[in-house]
Design a protein around this motif. Structure first.
Motif, PDB file in Angstrom:
ATOM      1  N   CYS A  92       6.302   4.884   0.280  1.00  8.71           N
ATOM      2  CA  CYS A  92       5.325   4.371  -0.677  1.00  8.71           C
ATOM      3  C   CYS A  92       5.683   2.937  -1.044  1.00  8.71           C
ATOM      4  CB  CYS A  92       5.312   5.239  -1.937  1.00  8.71           C
ATOM      5  SG  CYS A  92       4.756   6.932  -1.630  1.00  8.71           S
ATOM      6  N   ARG A  93       4.710   2.062  -0.951  1.00 13.14           N
ATOM      7  CA  ARG A  93       4.895   0.653  -1.276  1.00 13.14           C
ATOM      8  C   ARG A  93       3.776   0.225  -2.215  1.00 13.14           C
ATOM      9  NH1 ARG A  93       6.281  -1.441   4.908  1.00 13.14           N
ATOM     10  NH2 ARG A  93       8.537  -1.161   4.761  1.00 13.14           N
ATOM     11  N   PHE A  94       4.151  -0.105  -3.453  1.00 11.44           N
ATOM     12  CA  PHE A  94       3.152  -0.419  -4.456  1.00 11.44           C
ATOM     13  C   PHE A  94       3.429  -1.777  -5.082  1.00 11.44           C
ATOM     14  CE2 PHE A  94       3.448   4.366  -4.960  1.00 11.44           C
ATOM     15  CZ  PHE A  94       2.355   4.606  -4.143  1.00 11.44           C
ATOM     16  N   ALA A  95       2.375  -2.380  -5.621  1.00  9.37           N
ATOM     17  CA  ALA A  95       2.483  -3.639  -6.354  1.00  9.37           C
ATOM     18  C   ALA A  95       1.618  -3.548  -7.603  1.00  9.37           C
ATOM     19  CB  ALA A  95       2.040  -4.812  -5.482  1.00  9.37           C
ATOM     20  N   GLY A  96       1.954  -4.385  -8.587  1.00  5.43           N
ATOM     21  CA  GLY A  96       1.166  -4.393  -9.807  1.00  5.43           C
ATOM     22  C   GLY A  96       1.395  -3.144 -10.629  1.00  5.43           C
ATOM     23  N   GLY A 106       4.789   1.791 -17.769  1.00  6.94           N
ATOM     24  CA  GLY A 106       4.273   3.118 -18.090  1.00  6.94           C
ATOM     25  C   GLY A 106       2.771   3.235 -18.004  1.00  6.94           C
ATOM     26  N   ALA A 107       2.126   2.336 -17.295  1.00  4.75           N
ATOM     27  CA  ALA A 107       0.675   2.357 -17.218  1.00  4.75           C
ATOM     28  C   ALA A 107       0.172   3.616 -16.531  1.00  4.75           C
ATOM     29  CB  ALA A 107       0.181   1.126 -16.454  1.00  4.75           C
ATOM     30  N   THR A 108      -0.945   4.136 -17.024  1.00  3.97           N
ATOM     31  CA  THR A 108      -1.605   5.275 -16.385  1.00  3.97           C
ATOM     32  C   THR A 108      -2.894   4.757 -15.755  1.00  3.97           C
ATOM     33  OG1 THR A 108      -0.702   6.779 -18.039  1.00  3.97           O
ATOM     34  CG2 THR A 108      -2.553   7.580 -16.742  1.00  3.97           C
ATOM     35  N   LEU A 109      -2.826   4.508 -14.483  1.00  2.00           N
ATOM     36  CA  LEU A 109      -3.954   3.896 -13.799  1.00  2.00           C
ATOM     37  C   LEU A 109      -4.233   4.614 -12.487  1.00  2.00           C
ATOM     38  CD1 LEU A 109      -2.977   0.131 -14.159  1.00  2.00           C
ATOM     39  CD2 LEU A 109      -4.710   1.334 -15.494  1.00  2.00           C
ATOM     40  N   THR A 110      -5.460   4.550 -12.060  1.00  2.00           N
ATOM     41  CA  THR A 110      -5.799   4.915 -10.690  1.00  2.00           C
ATOM     42  C   THR A 110      -5.960   3.622  -9.917  1.00  2.00           C
ATOM     43  OG1 THR A 110      -8.159   4.945 -11.233  1.00  2.00           O
ATOM     44  CG2 THR A 110      -6.957   7.040 -11.400  1.00  2.00           C
ATOM     45  N   PHE A 111      -5.627   3.671  -8.648  1.00  2.00           N
ATOM     46  CA  PHE A 111      -5.702   2.445  -7.864  1.00  2.00           C
ATOM     47  C   PHE A 111      -6.044   2.797  -6.422  1.00  2.00           C
ATOM     48  CE2 PHE A 111      -1.451   4.070  -7.650  1.00  2.00           C
ATOM     49  CZ  PHE A 111      -1.083   3.924  -6.333  1.00  2.00           C
ATOM     50  N   ALA A 112      -6.596   1.816  -5.735  1.00  2.24           N
ATOM     51  CA  ALA A 112      -6.944   2.020  -4.328  1.00  2.24           C
ATOM     52  C   ALA A 112      -5.675   2.011  -3.493  1.00  2.24           C
ATOM     53  CB  ALA A 112      -7.894   0.914  -3.866  1.00  2.24           C
ATOM     54  N   GLU A 113      -5.590   2.932  -2.548  1.00  2.00           N
ATOM     55  CA  GLU A 113      -4.415   2.998  -1.694  1.00  2.00           C
ATOM     56  C   GLU A 113      -4.842   3.021  -0.230  1.00  2.00           C
ATOM     57  OE1 GLU A 113      -3.412   7.686  -1.079  1.00  2.00           O
ATOM     58  OE2 GLU A 113      -2.599   6.741  -2.881  1.00  2.00           O
ATOM     59  N   VAL A 114      -3.940   2.595   0.607  1.00  2.00           N
ATOM     60  CA  VAL A 114      -4.149   2.589   2.049  1.00  2.00           C
ATOM     61  C   VAL A 114      -3.087   3.476   2.676  1.00  2.00           C
ATOM     62  CG1 VAL A 114      -4.205   1.179   4.128  1.00  2.00           C
ATOM     63  CG2 VAL A 114      -5.118   0.261   1.980  1.00  2.00           C
ATOM     64  N   ARG A 115      -3.484   4.354   3.590  1.00  2.00           N
ATOM     65  CA  ARG A 115      -2.539   5.206   4.307  1.00  2.00           C
ATOM     66  C   ARG A 115      -2.596   4.877   5.785  1.00  2.00           C
ATOM     67  NH1 ARG A 115      -1.069  10.891   2.070  1.00  2.00           N
ATOM     68  NH2 ARG A 115      -1.124  10.507  -0.174  1.00  2.00           N
ATOM     69  N   ARG A 116      -1.407   4.731   6.371  1.00  3.10           N
ATOM     70  CA  ARG A 116      -1.357   4.449   7.800  1.00  3.10           C
ATOM     71  C   ARG A 116      -0.036   4.965   8.364  1.00  3.10           C
ATOM     72  NH1 ARG A 116      -1.784  -0.611   5.197  1.00  3.10           N
ATOM     73  NH2 ARG A 116       0.240  -1.552   4.708  1.00  3.10           N
ATOM     74  N   PRO A 117      -0.020   5.369   9.634  1.00  2.00           N
ATOM     75  CA  PRO A 117       1.223   5.843  10.247  1.00  2.00           C
ATOM     76  C   PRO A 117       2.229   4.709  10.371  1.00  2.00           C
ATOM     77  CG  PRO A 117      -0.515   5.646  11.894  1.00  2.00           C
ATOM     78  CD  PRO A 117      -1.157   5.418  10.569  1.00  2.00           C
ATOM     79  N   LEU A 118       3.497   5.050  10.192  1.00  7.03           N
ATOM     80  CA  LEU A 118       4.574   4.061  10.282  1.00  7.03           C
ATOM     81  C   LEU A 118       5.804   4.785  10.822  1.00  7.03           C
ATOM     82  CD1 LEU A 118       5.470   1.116   9.654  1.00  7.03           C
ATOM     83  CD2 LEU A 118       6.245   1.961   7.420  1.00  7.03           C
ATOM     84  N   ALA A 178      -2.488  -4.691  -1.786  1.00  8.93           N
ATOM     85  CA  ALA A 178      -1.892  -5.934  -2.285  1.00  8.93           C
ATOM     86  C   ALA A 178      -1.141  -6.581  -1.130  1.00  8.93           C
ATOM     87  CB  ALA A 178      -0.936  -5.657  -3.441  1.00  8.93           C
ATOM     88  N   PRO A 179      -1.020  -7.906  -1.128  1.00 11.64           N
ATOM     89  CA  PRO A 179      -0.362  -8.589  -0.012  1.00 11.64           C
ATOM     90  C   PRO A 179       1.136  -8.316   0.062  1.00 11.64           C
ATOM     91  CG  PRO A 179      -0.904 -10.143  -1.768  1.00 11.64           C
ATOM     92  CD  PRO A 179      -1.571  -8.856  -2.118  1.00 11.64           C
ATOM     93  N   ARG A 180       1.747  -7.855  -1.006  1.00 10.15           N
ATOM     94  CA  ARG A 180       3.180  -7.581  -1.009  1.00 10.15           C
ATOM     95  C   ARG A 180       3.442  -6.358  -1.875  1.00 10.15           C
ATOM     96  NH1 ARG A 180       5.108  -8.922  -5.879  1.00 10.15           N
ATOM     97  NH2 ARG A 180       3.811 -10.279  -7.193  1.00 10.15           N
ATOM     98  N   SER A 181       4.651  -5.832  -1.806  1.00  9.89           N
ATOM     99  CA  SER A 181       4.993  -4.675  -2.629  1.00  9.89           C
ATOM    100  C   SER A 181       6.168  -5.014  -3.533  1.00  9.89           C
ATOM    101  CB  SER A 181       5.340  -3.472  -1.745  1.00  9.89           C
ATOM    102  OG  SER A 181       6.487  -3.734  -0.964  1.00  9.89           O
ATOM    103  N   ASP A 182       6.111  -4.517  -4.755  1.00  5.27           N
ATOM    104  CA  ASP A 182       7.211  -4.677  -5.706  1.00  5.27           C
ATOM    105  C   ASP A 182       8.107  -3.449  -5.721  1.00  5.27           C
ATOM    106  OD1 ASP A 182       6.146  -7.150  -6.577  1.00  5.27           O
ATOM    107  OD2 ASP A 182       4.771  -6.083  -7.913  1.00  5.27           O
ATOM    108  N   PHE A 183       7.576  -2.341  -5.202  1.00  2.00           N
ATOM    109  CA  PHE A 183       8.275  -1.065  -5.309  1.00  2.00           C
ATOM    110  C   PHE A 183       8.173  -0.315  -3.985  1.00  2.00           C
ATOM    111  CE2 PHE A 183       7.766   3.530  -6.189  1.00  2.00           C
ATOM    112  CZ  PHE A 183       9.041   3.801  -6.648  1.00  2.00           C
ATOM    113  N   ASP A 184       9.327   0.074  -3.414  1.00  2.00           N
ATOM    114  CA  ASP A 184       9.370   0.854  -2.175  1.00  2.00           C
ATOM    115  C   ASP A 184      10.180   2.122  -2.428  1.00  2.00           C
ATOM    116  OD1 ASP A 184       8.248  -1.460  -1.211  1.00  2.00           O
ATOM    117  OD2 ASP A 184       9.482  -1.546   0.587  1.00  2.00           O
ATOM    118  N   VAL A 185       9.665   3.265  -1.998  1.00  2.00           N
ATOM    119  CA  VAL A 185      10.401   4.525  -2.162  1.00  2.00           C
ATOM    120  C   VAL A 185      10.125   5.443  -0.974  1.00  2.00           C
ATOM    121  CG1 VAL A 185       8.547   5.576  -3.533  1.00  2.00           C
ATOM    122  CG2 VAL A 185      10.868   6.468  -3.713  1.00  2.00           C
ATOM    123  N   LEU A 186      11.178   6.085  -0.479  1.00  2.00           N
ATOM    124  CA  LEU A 186      11.047   7.123   0.535  1.00  2.00           C
ATOM    125  C   LEU A 186      10.877   8.462  -0.173  1.00  2.00           C
ATOM    126  CD1 LEU A 186      13.845   6.200   3.109  1.00  2.00           C
ATOM    127  CD2 LEU A 186      11.386   6.216   3.554  1.00  2.00           C
TER     128      LEU A 186
END
Length: 314
Positions: A21-25, A81-93, A103-111
């Motif tokens: 998972c790679r998220f920003a904002g 602690g924001a409670t938001l829904t957001f658009a996500e993209v799923r793709r094989p990696l 988003a063009p970059r990610s602030d948070f990466d987690v396996l």
């Protein structure tokens, strides 16, 4: 082989990685309660956030490893602690599915992965806290965990032959290191793992794990530990709410469930391997622990194996 290694080997522990998972904002991702016997875990590679389990909120940062031994529902959020829904993209990696915010970059990466022990390993899982949260950043004593986490990330992003087997073995090793870390830190004061840590009780427990078909009695267990029957029972009660013979039965039934699920052996043969010469006695003991007959358990395990497993954060 030491008793913890023997126990984990007997469990047939399996592990997998599902998502990167790679998220920003601002982001917020809930995960529902996992099925019995499945232990979700997260390896935080970059960034920071807040983990919510029930009413508890705890921060996490890069290098953290979080496990949920009883599959507790939880939510990972952006640090504010924001409670938001957001658009996500799923793709094989590689061998994973990447889930990313638009988003063009990610602030948070987690396996995100899962340890699979099967619901018949409640005895072990009850020995662990609801949430295991280890902070490995800047800790030289966690070097082994850090190396495994890096190896898992590297292997999961590849498509090389044998990668699934490598990840499964790395995941099993990660689980063992986590358990060993909790044991070394003294975080496990009662239950099965506390028994394995105790120098007086551990020999008897190791003997049961290694030879479950033996006709174990309280006297024989005490003898293996070189204690009197009364002293053994009294000391055992200080470490476990279950009696010595309850633990013997639970360990045998753990083995029985694994053999029913993973082998074509007859029910009579499995019962004998677990210390029961009569099929009826074996069936009664199995039903007391698992709530169903050996035959029904095998049938249900086969049906579950063919069902589709949805990854976390789906």
């Amino acid at each position: 082989m030491d008793s913890l290694s023997t126990l984990v080997t007997s469990m047939g522990l399996r592990g997998r990685l599902d998502l990167l998972c790679r998220f920003a904002g601002a982001w917020s991702v809930p995960q529902p309660e996992a099925p019995p016997g499945q232990v979700p875990y997260h390896v935080v590679l970059a960034g920071a956030g807040v983990l919510e389990v029930g009413r508890e909120r705890r921060p996490f940062v890069a290098g953290d490893l979080v496990l949920f031994p009883r599959g507790a529902a939880h939510t990972m959020r952006h640090a504010d602690g924001a409670t938001l829904t957001f658009a996500e993209v799923r793709r094989p990696l590689g061998r994973l599915v990447e889930v990313a915010s638009e988003a063009p970059r990610s602030d948070f990466d987690v396996l995100c992965g899962t340890f699979e022990l099967g619901q018949h390993h409640a005895l072990l899982l009850r020995a662990l806290p609801d949430v295991v949260h280890l902070h490995t950043q800047g800790r030289d004593d966690y070097a082994g965990l850090q190396a495994l986490m890096r190896s898992m990330r590297h292997e999961s992003l590849q498509a090389s032959p044998g990668g699934d087997a490598v990840i499964a073995h790395l995941s099993a090793a990660l689980f063992i290191l986590v358990v060993r870390t909790l044991m070394d830190q003294g975080d496990l004061q009662q239950g099965l793992l506390a028994l394995l840590m105790d120098a007086r009780v551990a020999p008897a427990l190791a003997a049961v794990i290694a030879t479950p078909a033996e006709p174990w009695t309280l006297e024989r267990l005490a003898g293996v530990s070189r204690m009197s029957r009364a002293s053994f029972a009294r000391h055992f009660a200080e470490l476990s709410p279950a009696t010595p013979m309850d633990v013997v039965t639970a360990l045998r039934m753990d083995l029985a469930a694994r053999l029913l699920r993973e082998t074509p052996r007859s029910i009579e043969s499995i019962g004998e391997a677990c210390g029961y010469t009569a099929r009826a006695a074996f069936g009664q003991a199995f039903k007391r622990v698992h709530g169903t007959s050996p035959a029904a358990f095998r049938r249900q395990a086969g049906e579950a194996a063919t069902a589709t497993n949805l990854p976390p954060f789906s």
